[in-house]
Motif scaffolding. Structure first.
Motif, PDB file in Angstrom:
ATOM      1  N   ASN A 122       1.108   4.058  -2.964  1.00 25.27           N
ATOM      2  CA  ASN A 122       0.228   5.187  -3.283  1.00 25.27           C
ATOM      3  C   ASN A 122       0.875   6.543  -3.037  1.00 25.27           C
ATOM      4  O   ASN A 122       0.389   7.548  -3.528  1.00 25.27           O
ATOM      5  CB  ASN A 122      -1.127   5.069  -2.555  1.00 25.27           C
ATOM      6  CG  ASN A 122      -0.998   5.001  -1.047  1.00 25.27           C
ATOM      7  OD1 ASN A 122       0.048   5.298  -0.474  1.00 25.27           O
ATOM      8  ND2 ASN A 122      -2.081   4.594  -0.390  1.00 25.27           N
ATOM      9  N   GLN A 154     -13.090  -3.837  -3.918  1.00 25.12           N
ATOM     10  CA  GLN A 154     -11.642  -3.747  -4.091  1.00 25.12           C
ATOM     11  C   GLN A 154     -11.161  -5.032  -4.769  1.00 25.12           C
ATOM     12  O   GLN A 154     -11.965  -5.849  -5.227  1.00 25.12           O
ATOM     13  CB  GLN A 154     -10.973  -3.537  -2.729  1.00 25.12           C
ATOM     14  CG  GLN A 154     -11.433  -2.267  -2.016  1.00 25.12           C
ATOM     15  CD  GLN A 154     -11.046  -2.231  -0.546  1.00 25.12           C
ATOM     16  OE1 GLN A 154     -10.039  -2.798  -0.148  1.00 25.12           O
ATOM     17  NE2 GLN A 154     -11.868  -1.572   0.265  1.00 25.12           N
ATOM     18  N   ARG A 168      -6.742  -0.649  -8.467  1.00 22.97           N
ATOM     19  CA  ARG A 168      -6.300   0.576  -9.134  1.00 22.97           C
ATOM     20  C   ARG A 168      -5.479   0.255 -10.376  1.00 22.97           C
ATOM     21  O   ARG A 168      -5.642   0.890 -11.420  1.00 22.97           O
ATOM     22  CB  ARG A 168      -5.485   1.426  -8.159  1.00 22.97           C
ATOM     23  CG  ARG A 168      -6.318   1.943  -6.996  1.00 22.97           C
ATOM     24  CD  ARG A 168      -5.497   2.810  -6.061  1.00 22.97           C
ATOM     25  NE  ARG A 168      -6.315   3.304  -4.953  1.00 22.97           N
ATOM     26  CZ  ARG A 168      -5.818   3.985  -3.924  1.00 22.97           C
ATOM     27  NH1 ARG A 168      -4.528   4.223  -3.857  1.00 22.97           N
ATOM     28  NH2 ARG A 168      -6.608   4.406  -2.967  1.00 22.97           N
ATOM     29  N   GLU A 191     -10.074 -10.057  -0.779  1.00 23.16           N
ATOM     30  CA  GLU A 191     -10.284  -8.617  -0.676  1.00 23.16           C
ATOM     31  C   GLU A 191     -11.775  -8.302  -0.617  1.00 23.16           C
ATOM     32  O   GLU A 191     -12.629  -9.125  -0.933  1.00 23.16           O
ATOM     33  CB  GLU A 191      -9.650  -7.900  -1.875  1.00 23.16           C
ATOM     34  CG  GLU A 191      -8.138  -8.038  -1.963  1.00 23.16           C
ATOM     35  CD  GLU A 191      -7.673  -9.343  -2.583  1.00 23.16           C
ATOM     36  OE1 GLU A 191      -6.469  -9.610  -2.593  1.00 23.16           O
ATOM     37  OE2 GLU A 191      -8.542 -10.108  -3.067  1.00 23.16           O
ATOM     38  N   PRO A 220      -9.368  -1.258   3.625  1.00 21.91           N
ATOM     39  CA  PRO A 220      -8.927  -2.494   2.970  1.00 21.91           C
ATOM     40  C   PRO A 220      -9.087  -3.735   3.834  1.00 21.91           C
ATOM     41  O   PRO A 220      -9.229  -4.835   3.311  1.00 21.91           O
ATOM     42  CB  PRO A 220      -7.443  -2.234   2.681  1.00 21.91           C
ATOM     43  CG  PRO A 220      -7.281  -0.755   2.742  1.00 21.91           C
ATOM     44  CD  PRO A 220      -8.269  -0.276   3.742  1.00 21.91           C
ATOM     45  N   ASP A 255       0.807  -1.213   0.000  1.00 28.51           N
ATOM     46  CA  ASP A 255       0.000   0.000   0.000  1.00 28.51           C
ATOM     47  C   ASP A 255       0.846   1.272   0.000  1.00 28.51           C
ATOM     48  O   ASP A 255       0.319   2.357  -0.229  1.00 28.51           O
ATOM     49  CB  ASP A 255      -0.977  -0.001   1.175  1.00 28.51           C
ATOM     50  CG  ASP A 255      -0.310  -0.218   2.524  1.00 28.51           C
ATOM     51  OD1 ASP A 255       0.820  -0.728   2.548  1.00 28.51           O
ATOM     52  OD2 ASP A 255      -0.922   0.106   3.558  1.00 28.51           O
ATOM     53  N   ARG A 275      -3.713  -2.568  -3.325  1.00 26.11           N
ATOM     54  CA  ARG A 275      -4.710  -1.910  -4.154  1.00 26.11           C
ATOM     55  C   ARG A 275      -4.679  -2.393  -5.605  1.00 26.11           C
ATOM     56  O   ARG A 275      -4.526  -1.604  -6.543  1.00 26.11           O
ATOM     57  CB  ARG A 275      -4.517  -0.400  -4.108  1.00 26.11           C
ATOM     58  CG  ARG A 275      -4.725   0.214  -2.734  1.00 26.11           C
ATOM     59  CD  ARG A 275      -6.187   0.174  -2.353  1.00 26.11           C
ATOM     60  NE  ARG A 275      -6.471   0.913  -1.129  1.00 26.11           N
ATOM     61  CZ  ARG A 275      -7.694   1.076  -0.639  1.00 26.11           C
ATOM     62  NH1 ARG A 275      -8.722   0.539  -1.274  1.00 26.11           N
ATOM     63  NH2 ARG A 275      -7.895   1.748   0.467  1.00 26.11           N
ATOM     64  N   SER A 328      -3.468  -4.446   1.699  1.00 22.04           N
ATOM     65  CA  SER A 328      -3.791  -4.414   0.270  1.00 22.04           C
ATOM     66  C   SER A 328      -2.837  -3.518  -0.500  1.00 22.04           C
ATOM     67  O   SER A 328      -2.580  -2.375  -0.115  1.00 22.04           O
ATOM     68  CB  SER A 328      -5.217  -3.914   0.054  1.00 22.04           C
ATOM     69  OG  SER A 328      -5.490  -3.791  -1.323  1.00 22.04           O
TER      70      SER A 328
END
Length: 1041
Positions: free
Chosen positions: A770, A981, A815, A977, A1012, A767, A812, A810
């Protein structure tokens, strides 16, 4: 104070001739080492209280005088000569002074010396006045830039309020000495160190910390002030006294203080004028032809072009062969035309809205494009390669990318000192102060695995950011203050004084060549138009733009100056203008013949020999990524041993290495060993590997251990990976600073330089990527589409729901998957033989979540062995690093084996596929939880589990085979998840496309959530069991549509 006391003691009872030589040598050594040391002798003939002039900072000055006297008694004033002789004979320092006539060298007895106490005030005045001069010099060196005439508009005081320092004599008529009387009268004795008007014509010995005297060691106060004003308060303001290195400070002082140092030859002035003509007339030409087009022109800072060309000339003279540049949009077209020397017709045709793009991808606006060009530098007659990096609108985002590419080029050509390859970064004033990536990039500048050995930063200081005044845009006095964190000197210069700009840029280039450290040139200028040519600045800065409208252009001012000097005639000046105008008109005529826009003509990082002449891959096949048994065994042996003698490793690490050796003996590997096999084999094949990120040497989860540390010898390390084979490529593994944005940008730039290197960046936890989202969104994801620039960077993002809370769970994946350029509703129309490689070639990036060490091994090797380059996003495991079932046999890594995009179920379900009621598709770690649950429930014959290892591009063909194998099974996507997500929204439409929407796709996983993961371990386990129940409840979706 202690230094003066010891100096006075050492005066007795030795003589100057006996000590001059030794003390002179000691002094020279001290200056070179920037540290002066004394052996203290603590026997004093008088108390300090009896010697008041020895208190305070006077010791510095007396010490300098004493050294000068030791070297040559005639070099100091007679009064000082007598003073030191008397003190040497035993007189207390306060009583050692005697008015002329001198004693002719006869030593005074102690009794006679004591009779002189009455004249002590004269000595104090002499010392205080010299100290005042020393303090005055230092005041100009420290704060002279505050009163320098830097702003061409004359409004900087309104933008950067604050009174000038009271200890600097200054006014608008800086060199009008008649103004001193009134100004000195206004200053109290304390403010001006006790000097007054009567001292202006007194002669003072100059301290060794200034070079204003040139060959003279003494000057009248009036001349001292005048020379300091010339050095520090004209068109150049120098910030350097914060630097904690004496040699560097002295170097800068020499460059700006020596009388007459800023002199230019006639040829240099004419060249400067010609460059100003090109810079100015280019913008005027664009304005005439395309007055309604955005171009982010350079008007108001036209001297940027000669500034950059001066830096390039001087750097080329110093041996630099390649320069990588990064800059924002303002002035970019001018730089491309007049610095990089992009063909003018190629620039002008960008303004034609009817041109059709010939290359794949979306392209980009003209003021974001980059360029690569190799040419002869006309000043030095040497080859130089210039590369201007393409970049997005996100200001300063390109900074670490430029640094990474520079580091890579230095690495590949063996330039360990930065003598052949360097970087230049251009900045805007508001962005330089406001964007945090500037700070992150500066902090990479001196790290061993990241340093580029000095960058020249040029700030185009418009004194405004879009519509925002500096007083509300930053808290610091200057936009350049961030550079002080790395002791980079800052040279502020009035951009309307081209000769001052040229001089400062020469000094900056010399600084970089001499010290290999960063340096900042702050071009204080203005922006003649608004943020762009269509913007109205009078809405928000009315007074500033009223002044700008009155402002005479810098080219006109400089031309008038040279004409007045007789350096050029008006006819020669007008001919130079006409000559460049003709060049522009001819290029404009040619540009009208262009019908097709070739984005590849704007490539900033070509890879000679990697593609065909037309830029296409040399083949469209991906060879096997397997290795021989012998190679696997050899690399496994290196991974489980210490290839250096007498090297003591940690006991816990010994157990890890023994475990690796045992696995090699059993022909299996875990995650860390699989990575070792991939890296080691590529290194052996000649592929350089660079792994960077926070804690990557050991690994966040203490699994990698690529750098071994001797437990008995500090800083002694061993990197076994560099002992694979005699002629292997080097392996670079380096812990980074605690930065994501800057470091990922750096590694992206490093990967741009060559396709024949595997460059990986690992996030400490997934994570954390980001905080580098700008690099991912603006460079990695769309880079090829915007700039026809392939890149093979690998992102390793630890991911997995382990019950450890919302953070660190996560990476992510949703994304990354959302930004894939693949159509979820269209089944790809490729032949079976080329399906996989064609998908890879067409995608914008590759996204995988491997569940086995062997597949991780293969995907890393495929990244280099495939005939093109794409970014690779790997969601790496945490608990699987040591999971007993997450191991691979050597059989899965032998010749003929490949990366498996989808791993089908090979268990009992294969025997009676018609009896299978459900096929569960999943990816990553959750597979092991599903297989455990299936076994516990005894459903090995009724539920099939397939792992989609490569999510993008989606393996439509293999999923189609797998769904067709179980015609009676319903389709379930299972993930750990949350529903909003992870992978569900990406996978569902693709699964539906694969089965022609004949069967629904059900969901088993956690429900929608904002965070998350839960922060409660018990809640985590409840959620896990709930979605496992759903996955294996064959009636869970009955009645649903």
């Amino acid at each position: 104070m202690h230094r003066l006391r010891t100096t006075v003691v050492r005066l007795r009872p030795i003589t100057a001739p006996q000590t001059a030589k030794s003390q002179s040598q000691a002094r020279l050594a001290a200056v070179r080492g920037a540290l002066r040391t004394f052996q203290p002798m603590r026997s004093y003939t008088a108390s300090v209280s009896a010697e008041p002039f020895l208190n305070g900072t006077s010791s510095n000055y007396v010490e300098e005088m004493y050294y000068a006297w030791l070297e040559n008694p005639r070099s100091v004033h007679k009064s000082w000569d007598i003073f030191f002789r008397n003190a040497n004979a035993g007189a207390p320092p306060g009583a050692a002074y005697q008015s002329p006539p001198p004693l002719g060298g006869a030593a005074l007895g102690l009794a006679n010396a004591q009779a002189m106490v009455g004249v002590q005030p004269n000595v104090e005045k002499l010392v205080e006045d010299h100290l005042a001069v020393q303090s005055l010099v230092r005041a100009y060196q420290i704060r002279g830039h505050h009163v320098a005439q830097l702003d061409p508009l004359g409004i900087m005081a309104a933008i950067d309020p604050g009174p000038p320092p009271s200890d600097i004599i200054t006014s608008n008529d800086k060199l009008d000495l008649s103004g001193y009387k009134e100004r000195l009268y206004d200053l109290t004795a304390e403010e001006f160190y006790g000097l007054d008007e009567s001292d202006l014509d007194k002669v003072f010995r100059l301290p060794t910390t200034t070079f204003i005297g040139g060959s003279e060691s003494t000057l009248p106060l009036r001349e001292i002030i005048q020379r300091l004003e010339m050095a520090y308060c004209q068109s150049i303001g120098v910030e350097f006294m914060f630097i904690n290195d004496l040699e560097q400070c002295q170097w800068i002082r020499q460059k700006f203080e020596r009388p007459g140092i800023m002199q230019f030859t006639l040829e240099e002035k004419r060249t400067l004028l010609a460059r100003m003509v090109r810079s100015t007339r280019f913008e005027e030409f664009l304005q005439r032809k395309w007055s309604s087009e955005k171009r982010f022109g350079l008007e108001g800072c036209e001297s940027l072009i000669p500034a950059l060309k001066t830096i390039i000339d001087k750097s080329s003279m110093n041996g630099v062969e390649s320069i990588i540049m990064g800059m924002p949009h303002r002035g970019r077209l001018n730089v491309l035309a007049n610095v990089i020397r992009k063909e003018l017709d190629q620039i002008f045709c960008q303004f034609d809205s009817k041109l059709e793009a010939a290359d794949e991808g979306s392209g980009d606006v003209k003021y974001h494009l980059g360029m690569w060009h190799r040419r002869i530098n006309r000043v030095t007659d040497r080859n130089i390669t210039l590369s201007l990096m393409a970049n997005p609108s996100h200001l300063e985002a390109v900074d670490p990318v430029v640094q990474g590419k520079t580091k890579a080029e230095q690495f590949y050509c063996g330039d360990t000192e930065g003598n052949r390859v360097m970087s230049i970064l251009l900045h805007g004033d508001a962005a330089f102060a406001g964007q945090g990536v500037v700070y992150e990039t500066f902090h990479l500048s001196d790290l061993p695995s990241y340093t580029t050995h000095g960058t020249i930063h040029v700030v185009v200081n418009n004194q405004i950011g879009f519509t925002t005044d500096p007083r509300v845009a930053r808290s610091s006095s200057y936009p350049t203050d961030v550079a002080k964190v790395v002791n980079a000197p800052i040279f502020h210069v009035n951009a309307d004084d081209p000769e001052a700009v040229m001089y400062v840029c020469n000094v900056a280039a010399e600084w970089r060549a001499t010290f290999h450290k960063d340096v900042v040139v702050d071009l204080v200028c203005y922006r003649r138009n608004g943020h762009n040519e269509m913007d109205e600045p009078m809405f928000t800065q009315p007074l500033m733009y009223k002044q700008i409208k009155k402002q005479k252009g810098v080219l006109q001012k400089y031309a008038e100056k040279l004409i007045a000097e007789g350096a050029v005639t008006r006819q020669e000046y007008e001919e130079e203008i006409a000559k460049y105008d003709k060049i522009c008109e001819e290029a404009h005529a040619r540009s009208k013949d262009e019908k097709i826009l070739h984005i590849k003509h704007w490539l900033d990082s070509p890879w000679p020999g990697f593609f065909n002449m037309d830029g296409q891959p040399k083949s469209m096949t991906s060879p096997s990524t397997g290795l021989t048994e012998e190679e696997l065994g050899h690399i496994g042996h290196i991974a489980s041993s210490v290839p250096v003698e007498d090297f003591t490793i940690h006991g816990g690490l010994s157990r890890i290495l023994k475990g690796r050796a045992a696995m090699v003996g059993q022909r299996v590997c875990d995650w860390a060993l699989g990575e070792y096999m991939a890296f080691g084999s590529l290194l052996k094949e000649g592929t350089h590997i660079r792994l960077s990120g926070q804690d990557v040497e050991r690994g966040t989860f203490s699994h990698r251990h690529h750098v071994l540390h001797d437990q008995n010898v500090d800083k002694r390390i061993c990197i076994p990976m560099n002992h694979i084979a005699p002629n292997q490529a080097p392996y670079t593994v380096c812990n980074s600073s605690l930065s994501e944005y800057g470091v990922l940008g750096f590694e992206l730039g490093f990967a741009m330089a060559s396709p024949n290197a595997l460059v990986l960046w690992e996030a400490q936890f997934g994570d954390f990527h980001n905080t580098a989202q700008c690099i991912i969104d603006q460079f990695i994801c769309p880079g090829q589409a915007k700039w026809v620039r392939q890149n093979g960077i690998v992102l390793l993002l630890p991911h997995g729901m382990e019950g450890m809370g919302p953070e660190h769970s996560s990476a992510r994946p949703e994304r990354f998957l959302q930004m894939c350029n693949e159509d979820p509703d269209a089944y790809p129309k490729f032949s079976a033989e080329e399906f996989a490689v064609r998908q890879l070639y067409d995608c914008n990036w590759i996204i995988v979540n491997c569940s086995t060490p062997a597949n991780y091994f293969h995907v890393l090797r495929r990244q280099i062995l495939q005939p093109f380059r794409k970014p690779l996003i790997v969601f790496t495991p945490k608990s699987l690093l040591r999971h007993p079932d997450a191991k691979s046999s050597f059989d899965d890594m032998l010749p003929g084996t490949h990366f498996q995009r989808l791993i089908p179920d090979s268990g009992p379900v294969c025997e009676k596929p018609d009896g299978v009621k459900r096929i569960v598709f999943c990816t990553g770690k959750v597979y092991y939880e599903l297989t455990r649950e299936r076994k516990n429930r005894g459903m090995d014959n009724t539920v099939a589990i397939a792992r989609i290892e490569q999510l993008s591009p989606f393996p439509f063909d293999q999923v189609k085979v797998e769904t067709g194998r179980y015609p009676n099974a319903d389709l379930v996507w299972c993930q750990e998840e949350h529903k909003n997500q992870g992978y569900y929204d990406y996978v569902k439409p693709r699964l539906r496309t694969t089965v022609d929407r004949t069967r629904p796709v059900w969901y088993a996983g956690r429900g929608p959530a904002a965070a998350p993961a839960t922060g409660n371990k018990a809640a985590h386990l409840v959620e896990l069991q709930r979605f496992l129940d759903t996955a294996f409840n064959l009636d869970a979706f009955t009645g649903q549509s």
